[in-house]
Write an enzyme that holds these catalytic residues in place. Structure first.
Site, PDB file in Angstrom:
ATOM      1  N   GLY A 177       0.497  -1.200  -0.004  1.00 12.18           N
ATOM      2  CA  GLY A 177      -0.226  -0.051   0.037  1.00 12.18           C
ATOM      3  C   GLY A 177       1.283   0.901   0.244  1.00 12.18           C
ATOM      4  O   GLY A 177       1.191   0.896   0.402  1.00 12.18           O
ATOM      5  N   TYR A 178       0.520   2.481  -0.001  1.00  6.77           N
ATOM      6  CA  TYR A 178       1.144   3.662  -0.680  1.00  6.77           C
ATOM      7  C   TYR A 178       0.704   4.293   0.305  1.00  6.77           C
ATOM      8  O   TYR A 178      -0.725   4.928   0.801  1.00  6.77           O
ATOM      9  CB  TYR A 178       0.844   4.280  -2.027  1.00  6.77           C
ATOM     10  CG  TYR A 178       1.623   3.251  -3.136  1.00  6.77           C
ATOM     11  CD1 TYR A 178       3.026   3.389  -3.312  1.00  6.77           C
ATOM     12  CD2 TYR A 178       0.897   2.078  -3.756  1.00  6.77           C
ATOM     13  CE1 TYR A 178       3.492   2.413  -4.162  1.00  6.77           C
ATOM     14  CE2 TYR A 178       1.510   1.034  -4.275  1.00  6.77           C
ATOM     15  CZ  TYR A 178       2.512   0.880  -4.365  1.00  6.77           C
ATOM     16  OH  TYR A 178       3.533   0.392  -5.073  1.00  6.77           O
ATOM     17  N   LEU A 179       1.249   4.690   1.339  1.00  5.82           N
ATOM     18  CA  LEU A 179       1.067   6.096   2.321  1.00  5.82           C
ATOM     19  C   LEU A 179       1.500   7.533   1.849  1.00  5.82           C
ATOM     20  O   LEU A 179       0.867   8.712   2.371  1.00  5.82           O
ATOM     21  CB  LEU A 179       2.938   6.037   3.568  1.00  5.82           C
ATOM     22  CG  LEU A 179       2.593   5.099   3.390  1.00  5.82           C
ATOM     23  CD1 LEU A 179       3.760   4.371   4.517  1.00  5.82           C
ATOM     24  CD2 LEU A 179       1.608   4.415   4.599  1.00  5.82           C
TER      25      LEU A 179
END
Length: 149
Positions: free
Chosen positions: A29-31
């Site tokens: 996932g991407y922050l």
């Protein structure tokens, strides 16, 4: 500073004996999307990765995380979690093809990535016949953009 130089291809016909190759289950996932800050679980290993802008070539820094840190960051992910099985397939030129078979939101999408030591080598590379359309320069196929659905 590590430079990631890779080309990406869509794959419609999977190679024979796919399960005979080493593979990993990946969740990522991407922050943040700019710069790209990603968290990833690969089997039982966890990582935080920073990537600069770019399509075929960009800088990349990867740092190990423990499970607790990964789970703490997980709720902070923007967009969707990407889930895929990654197969590592050696090719006839001495490179390793990372074949990603996506699950969940992107079930049916299969992409191959090949990393190179230089942009010159990347440009000269001719992949196997089971590679279909090249999507290296199509930003829609960057994983961070897939997650931003």
């Amino acid at each position: 500073m590590l430079m990631e130089i890779e080309r990406k291809f869509i794959v419609h016909n999977l190679p024979d004996n796919l399960d005979s190759y080493p593979h990993s289950e990946i969740e990522q996932g991407y922050l943040c999307m700019e710069p790209v800050i990603r968290i990833r679980r690969m089997n039982k290993q966890y990582f935080l990765t920073f990537k600069s802008k770019g399509l075929m070539a960009r800088t990349e820094h990867e740092f190990p995380l423990d499970k607790a840190a990964y789970e703490h960051l997980l709720p902070k992910v923007d967009g969707i979690l990407i889930s895929k099985t990654r197969y590592k397939i050696p090719d006839e030129h001495g490179f390793v093809i990372e074949l990603d078979v996506f699950h969940g939101e992107y079930e049916g999408l299969v992409m191959a990535e090949v990393e190179f030591p230089s942009e010159e080598v990347a440009v000269e590379y001719e992949g196997p016949e089971w590679f279909d359309d090249e999507v290296t320069f199509d930003s829609r196929y960057q994983n961070n953009n897939l997650a931003n659905k």
